[in-house]
Design an enzyme around this catalytic site. Structure first.
Site, PDB file in Angstrom:
ATOM      1  N   HIS A  92       7.903   1.440 -10.489  1.00  0.00           N
ATOM      2  CA  HIS A  92       6.508   1.095  -9.748  1.00  0.00           C
ATOM      3  C   HIS A  92       5.426   1.295 -10.709  1.00  0.00           C
ATOM      4  O   HIS A  92       5.677   2.329 -11.329  1.00  0.00           O
ATOM      5  CB  HIS A  92       6.557   1.702  -8.492  1.00  0.00           C
ATOM      6  CG  HIS A  92       6.963   3.187  -8.440  1.00  0.00           C
ATOM      7  ND1 HIS A  92       8.225   3.748  -8.543  1.00  0.00           N
ATOM      8  CD2 HIS A  92       5.912   4.110  -8.366  1.00  0.00           C
ATOM      9  CE1 HIS A  92       8.147   5.087  -8.592  1.00  0.00           C
ATOM     10  NE2 HIS A  92       6.672   5.365  -8.549  1.00  0.00           N
ATOM     11  N   GLU A 144       9.165  10.233  -8.336  1.00  0.00           N
ATOM     12  CA  GLU A 144       9.898  10.572  -7.088  1.00  0.00           C
ATOM     13  C   GLU A 144      10.777   9.463  -6.790  1.00  0.00           C
ATOM     14  O   GLU A 144      11.848   9.796  -6.313  1.00  0.00           O
ATOM     15  CB  GLU A 144       8.878  10.904  -5.843  1.00  0.00           C
ATOM     16  CG  GLU A 144       8.166  12.234  -6.221  1.00  0.00           C
ATOM     17  CD  GLU A 144       7.344  12.632  -5.059  1.00  0.00           C
ATOM     18  OE1 GLU A 144       7.105  11.677  -4.275  1.00  0.00           O
ATOM     19  OE2 GLU A 144       6.639  13.708  -5.168  1.00  0.00           O
ATOM     20  N   VAL A 145      10.158   8.134  -6.923  1.00  0.00           N
ATOM     21  CA  VAL A 145      11.222   7.069  -6.399  1.00  0.00           C
ATOM     22  C   VAL A 145      11.692   6.378  -7.605  1.00  0.00           C
ATOM     23  O   VAL A 145      11.194   5.977  -8.575  1.00  0.00           O
ATOM     24  CB  VAL A 145      10.133   6.168  -5.569  1.00  0.00           C
ATOM     25  CG1 VAL A 145      11.130   4.883  -5.324  1.00  0.00           C
ATOM     26  CG2 VAL A 145       9.617   6.654  -4.640  1.00  0.00           C
ATOM     27  N   ARG A 204       0.888  -1.247  -0.145  1.00  0.00           N
ATOM     28  CA  ARG A 204      -0.083   0.047  -0.071  1.00  0.00           C
ATOM     29  C   ARG A 204       0.885   1.310   0.036  1.00  0.00           C
ATOM     30  O   ARG A 204       2.065   1.317   0.789  1.00  0.00           O
ATOM     31  CB  ARG A 204      -1.024   0.114   1.182  1.00  0.00           C
ATOM     32  CG  ARG A 204      -1.959  -1.005   1.260  1.00  0.00           C
ATOM     33  CD  ARG A 204      -3.123  -0.833   2.088  1.00  0.00           C
ATOM     34  NE  ARG A 204      -3.776  -2.226   2.079  1.00  0.00           N
ATOM     35  CZ  ARG A 204      -4.502  -2.660   1.182  1.00  0.00           C
ATOM     36  NH1 ARG A 204      -5.043  -1.890   0.197  1.00  0.00           N
ATOM     37  NH2 ARG A 204      -5.425  -3.950   1.092  1.00  0.00           N
ATOM     38  N   ASP A 205       0.558   2.188  -0.901  1.00  0.00           N
ATOM     39  CA  ASP A 205       1.091   3.381  -0.758  1.00  0.00           C
ATOM     40  C   ASP A 205       1.015   4.348   0.568  1.00  0.00           C
ATOM     41  O   ASP A 205      -0.002   4.169   1.097  1.00  0.00           O
ATOM     42  CB  ASP A 205       0.702   4.438  -1.891  1.00  0.00           C
ATOM     43  CG  ASP A 205       1.637   5.477  -2.256  1.00  0.00           C
ATOM     44  OD1 ASP A 205       2.032   5.571  -3.308  1.00  0.00           O
ATOM     45  OD2 ASP A 205       1.728   6.537  -1.334  1.00  0.00           O
TER      46      ASP A 205
HETATM   47  P1  5GP Z   1       6.436   8.380  -8.080  1.00  0.00           P
HETATM   48  O1  5GP Z   1       5.822   9.776  -7.696  1.00  0.00           O
HETATM   49  O2  5GP Z   1       7.705   8.201  -7.934  1.00  0.00           O
HETATM   50  O3  5GP Z   1       5.526   7.486  -9.233  1.00  0.00           O
HETATM   51  O4  5GP Z   1       5.400   7.485  -6.801  1.00  0.00           O
HETATM   52  C1  5GP Z   1       6.238   7.356  -5.541  1.00  0.00           C
HETATM   53  C2  5GP Z   1       5.015   6.755  -4.971  1.00  0.00           C
HETATM   54  O5  5GP Z   1       5.643   6.024  -3.590  1.00  0.00           O
HETATM   55  C3  5GP Z   1       4.340   7.944  -3.959  1.00  0.00           C
HETATM   56  O6  5GP Z   1       3.052   7.909  -4.088  1.00  0.00           O
HETATM   57  C4  5GP Z   1       4.787   7.637  -2.602  1.00  0.00           C
HETATM   58  O7  5GP Z   1       3.444   8.052  -1.769  1.00  0.00           O
HETATM   59  C5  5GP Z   1       4.966   6.395  -2.455  1.00  0.00           C
HETATM   60  N1  5GP Z   1       6.031   6.036  -1.188  1.00  0.00           N
HETATM   61  C6  5GP Z   1       7.259   6.805  -1.269  1.00  0.00           C
HETATM   62  N2  5GP Z   1       8.012   6.430  -0.429  1.00  0.00           N
HETATM   63  C7  5GP Z   1       7.217   5.286   0.328  1.00  0.00           C
HETATM   64  C8  5GP Z   1       7.387   4.333   1.474  1.00  0.00           C
HETATM   65  O8  5GP Z   1       8.415   4.394   2.161  1.00  0.00           O
HETATM   66  N3  5GP Z   1       6.511   3.523   1.562  1.00  0.00           N
HETATM   67  C9  5GP Z   1       5.407   3.359   0.822  1.00  0.00           C
HETATM   68  N4  5GP Z   1       4.456   2.539   1.193  1.00  0.00           N
HETATM   69  N5  5GP Z   1       5.153   4.072  -0.090  1.00  0.00           N
HETATM   70  C10 5GP Z   1       5.997   5.202  -0.412  1.00  0.00           C
END
Ligand code: 5GP
Ligand code: ZN
Length: 113
Positions: A100, A95-96, A29-30
């Site tokens: 994903h 961001e990550v 879960r996010d």
């Molecule tokens: P992006 O913006 O990279 O496509 O999405 C990254 C997602 O990872 C975001 O929705 C953020 O809330 C989620 N996220 C970032 N760090 C963590 C974490 O430590 N644990 C979990 N479960 N989600 C994370």
């Protein structure tokens, strides 16, 4: 990749609410959901973006989609509908830096972008 947050989740070093895992894929879960159902489906392998997926790794994308479809069923959102999103690079909002697939559902989702 010891400093990658999603690698660390996959390794069990950082806690997450895990909803599925096998030897190649893990889903959780996010932490900051934008919809009532917001899951992350990731490969255990560290791949930075979808643009970095090699031909040899293409089956991973299929497996991620398969897991997402199954999770949509088990989350009870398959019938009403859901959205699968892969952000790639800065302007997408990624961001990550670990590939994903977002599974978003549980409310009427707005237009993209
Ligand atoms: P992006 O913006 O990279 O496509 O999405 C990254 C997602 O990872 C975001 O929705 C953020 O809330 C989620 N996220 C970032 N760090 C963590 C974490 O430590 N644990 C979990 N479960 N989600 C994370
Ligand atoms: Zn990683």
């Amino acid at each position: 990749m010891e400093d990658c947050i999603f690698c660390r989740i996959a390794a069990g070093e950082i806690p997450a609410n895990i909803v599925y895992q096998d030897d190649r894929i893990i889903a959780f879960r996010d932490i900051n959901p934008v919809s009532p159902t917001h899951l992350q489906i990731i490969p255990r392998k560290h791949i930075v973006t979808v643009a970095d997926v090699s031909d040899a790794d293409l089956p991973i994308i299929g497996e991620m989609v398969k897991v997402a479809n199954r999770l949509a069923m088990s989350e009870g959102v398959a019938e009403k509908g859901y959205r699968l999103v892969i952000n790639c690079g800065k302007e997408s909002g990624q961001e990550v830096p670990h590939l994903h697939l977002h599974l978003l559902a549980g409310r009427r989702l707005g237009r993209m972008g």
